[in-house]
Design a protein around this motif. Sequence first.
Motif, PDB file in Angstrom:
ATOM      1  N   UNK A   1       0.835  -1.206   0.000  1.00 31.90           N
ATOM      2  CA  UNK A   1       0.000   0.000   0.000  1.00 31.90           C
ATOM      3  C   UNK A   1       0.869   1.255   0.000  1.00 31.90           C
ATOM      4  N   UNK A   2       1.951   1.224   0.773  1.00 32.75           N
ATOM      5  CA  UNK A   2       2.865   2.372   0.812  1.00 32.75           C
ATOM      6  C   UNK A   2       3.510   2.613  -0.552  1.00 32.75           C
ATOM      7  N   UNK A   3       3.913   1.544  -1.210  1.00 36.26           N
ATOM      8  CA  UNK A   3       4.542   1.679  -2.535  1.00 36.26           C
ATOM      9  C   UNK A   3       3.544   2.235  -3.546  1.00 36.26           C
ATOM     10  N   UNK A   4       2.309   1.734  -3.517  1.00 36.76           N
ATOM     11  CA  UNK A   4       1.309   2.219  -4.462  1.00 36.76           C
ATOM     12  C   UNK A   4       0.993   3.691  -4.218  1.00 36.76           C
ATOM     13  N   UNK A   5       0.901   4.094  -2.967  1.00 28.38           N
ATOM     14  CA  UNK A   5       0.660   5.500  -2.648  1.00 28.38           C
ATOM     15  C   UNK A   5       1.832   6.371  -3.124  1.00 28.38           C
ATOM     16  N   UNK A   6       3.061   5.875  -2.938  1.00 27.15           N
ATOM     17  CA  UNK A   6       4.228   6.631  -3.389  1.00 27.15           C
ATOM     18  C   UNK A   6       4.220   6.784  -4.908  1.00 27.15           C
ATOM     19  N   UNK A   7       3.834   5.733  -5.602  1.00 29.45           N
ATOM     20  CA  UNK A   7       3.767   5.804  -7.061  1.00 29.45           C
ATOM     21  C   UNK A   7       2.747   6.835  -7.511  1.00 29.45           C
ATOM     22  N   UNK A   8       1.609   6.917  -6.809  1.00 30.78           N
ATOM     23  CA  UNK A   8       0.608   7.935  -7.145  1.00 30.78           C
ATOM     24  C   UNK A   8       1.193   9.327  -6.983  1.00 30.78           C
ATOM     25  N   UNK A   9       1.945   9.545  -5.905  1.00 34.93           N
ATOM     26  CA  UNK A   9       2.542  10.865  -5.674  1.00 34.93           C
ATOM     27  C   UNK A   9       3.535  11.213  -6.776  1.00 34.93           C
ATOM     28  N   UNK A  10       4.349  10.243  -7.155  1.00 34.38           N
ATOM     29  CA  UNK A  10       5.352  10.508  -8.187  1.00 34.38           C
ATOM     30  C   UNK A  10       4.699  10.799  -9.532  1.00 34.38           C
ATOM     31  N   UNK A  11       3.660  10.044  -9.870  1.00 39.01           N
ATOM     32  CA  UNK A  11       2.987  10.297 -11.149  1.00 39.01           C
ATOM     33  C   UNK A  11       2.267  11.640 -11.129  1.00 39.01           C
ATOM     34  N   UNK A  12       1.705  11.985  -9.971  1.00 37.75           N
ATOM     35  CA  UNK A  12       1.000  13.269  -9.846  1.00 37.75           C
ATOM     36  C   UNK A  12       1.933  14.453  -9.973  1.00 37.75           C
ATOM     37  N   UNK A  13       3.215  14.213  -9.714  1.00 34.81           N
ATOM     38  CA  UNK A  13       4.207  15.278  -9.864  1.00 34.81           C
ATOM     39  C   UNK A  13       4.704  15.412 -11.296  1.00 34.81           C
ATOM     40  N   UNK A  14       4.191  14.597 -12.198  1.00 40.91           N
ATOM     41  CA  UNK A  14       4.502  14.743 -13.611  1.00 40.91           C
ATOM     42  C   UNK A  14       5.433  13.696 -14.183  1.00 40.91           C
ATOM     43  N   UNK A  15       5.904  12.767 -13.383  1.00 41.01           N
ATOM     44  CA  UNK A  15       6.787  11.730 -13.911  1.00 41.01           C
ATOM     45  C   UNK A  15       6.008  10.772 -14.802  1.00 41.01           C
ATOM     46  N   UNK A  16       6.599  10.383 -15.926  1.00 43.00           N
ATOM     47  CA  UNK A  16       5.965   9.398 -16.800  1.00 43.00           C
ATOM     48  C   UNK A  16       6.925   8.282 -17.205  1.00 43.00           C
ATOM     49  N   UNK A  17       8.230   8.448 -16.921  1.00 38.35           N
ATOM     50  CA  UNK A  17       9.225   7.437 -17.262  1.00 38.35           C
ATOM     51  C   UNK A  17      10.098   7.194 -16.032  1.00 38.35           C
ATOM     52  N   UNK A  18      10.114   5.941 -15.563  1.00 35.94           N
ATOM     53  CA  UNK A  18      10.881   5.620 -14.369  1.00 35.94           C
ATOM     54  C   UNK A  18      11.593   4.289 -14.548  1.00 35.94           C
ATOM     55  N   UNK A  19      12.659   4.103 -13.769  1.00 40.19           N
ATOM     56  CA  UNK A  19      13.369   2.828 -13.698  1.00 40.19           C
ATOM     57  C   UNK A  19      13.410   2.403 -12.236  1.00 40.19           C
ATOM     58  N   UNK A  20      12.936   1.196 -11.950  1.00 40.23           N
ATOM     59  CA  UNK A  20      12.945   0.677 -10.587  1.00 40.23           C
ATOM     60  C   UNK A  20      14.309   0.046 -10.328  1.00 40.23           C
ATOM     61  N   UNK A  21      15.007   0.544  -9.321  1.00 38.39           N
ATOM     62  CA  UNK A  21      16.393   0.145  -9.093  1.00 38.39           C
ATOM     63  C   UNK A  21      16.593  -0.284  -7.639  1.00 38.39           C
ATOM     64  N   UNK A  22      17.613  -1.101  -7.423  1.00 38.23           N
ATOM     65  CA  UNK A  22      17.955  -1.492  -6.062  1.00 38.23           C
ATOM     66  C   UNK A  22      17.490  -2.899  -5.737  1.00 38.23           C
ATOM     67  N   UNK A  23      17.922  -3.375  -4.572  1.00 38.30           N
ATOM     68  CA  UNK A  23      17.740  -4.775  -4.221  1.00 38.30           C
ATOM     69  C   UNK A  23      16.409  -5.104  -3.559  1.00 38.30           C
TER      70      UNK A  23
END
Length: 421
Positions: A37-59
């Motif tokens: 739920x936290x990850x999905x909420x964070x994704x909503x915030x990032x998309x709402x800020x105008x991001x449309x291209x992302x790379x998921x990185x890290x372990x």
Amino acid sequence: MKIILTNDAPAAHWGKADVTFEQGQAYIHLQAGDHLRQVQQAARKLRSQGLSQVALCGEHWELHTQWAFAQGFATAKGAGEIQWTGDESMQKLLTDRLASASFARQQINETPENLAPVTLASQSAKWLAEIGGDKVSYRIIEGEELLQQKWIGIHAVGRGSERPPAMLELDYNPLGEDAPVSVALVGKGITFDSGGYSIKASEGMLGMKCDMGGAATVTAALGLAIKSGLNKRVKLFLCCAENLISGHAYKLGDILTYKNGVSVEVVNTDAEGRLVLADGLQAASETGAPLIIDAATLTGAALMAVGTNYNAIFSPSSELLARTQAKAASVAERVWPLPLDPWHKEMCPSPYADTANSRPVKGGGAGGASNAAGFLWHFVSPDAQWLHVDLAAAFADSANGLWAAGATTHGVLTVAALLED
């Protein structure tokens, strides 16, 4: 932008922020509680800020967290561009999931004018044929031919529109001509629901392009299962119509006598979904499939009972309910069983017919979701296990902390997992 998942707390100057930025990278800071739920909420915030291209990185990214991000990142204007992480098989699964969910999301969010009943049936069949190749065959029954085939529910609901109603009959058969049907899927495909003569208020009608969400859900689920190598015969039935008002529309007090002989008094033209599903469930029963699954945006009562983060499930089989809950949990979706007993079949009585399609009170009265499921039970073979999914979580009327406005596609993975079982 690179998106990194971390268990570390943000730097002090960020306070309690769950998303921070540093050197052109975004960090999602996980805290105690529901990480998905936290990850999905964070994704909503990032998309709402105008991001449309992302790379998921890290372990720390795994299958469920990446999919939760994708669900929060998607909007009615597109899923965005996400570069997955993990091994090749995980990335392929995520890509297939996103393609199937995007198909369903695009259909559900389409304008009612652009998605007529025959268009819905045709689009769904062509998409599945592209995936399944010569293992897929289908036919579309439309207009007056529905009456000739005795699919009177779909015809009655759709006859008020100038655009004809239709039933899609699709066969996915990787095993050969005489192979038994393992599963039959049924989807409610009401491309727009005015309520008919039991007309909805404007605020209740605005989002009714979503009323074909059941059809989109089972279609996308079958497509995803085929992409994953499904090796069993499955038949799909989509019950497609526009519920509109005209001089040709069906009326309160009409009596419909179905192919199996059950007569139904229409006491609410806004309880149309169960009338079209009755045809689909009979067609599914005729296949001899031992498992029948239907999905529908059927009742407001289910929404009131389980909220917008769960889909309600019903079945006479406690084993099937438990299996569905386990499969939903395995793909990080949420379902919750609501009551269904034999006496629910009698909860919509009629003095003129074997049953009515609802109760003549607001919202269908107490236990409305169970009563609707009880109505559907009249049309299911007693020889089959049957699961009814009332898609309370399939559509967001407005944007919130988890979802953009529009289709969520919540339920696609659950049905796909049941198919692959």
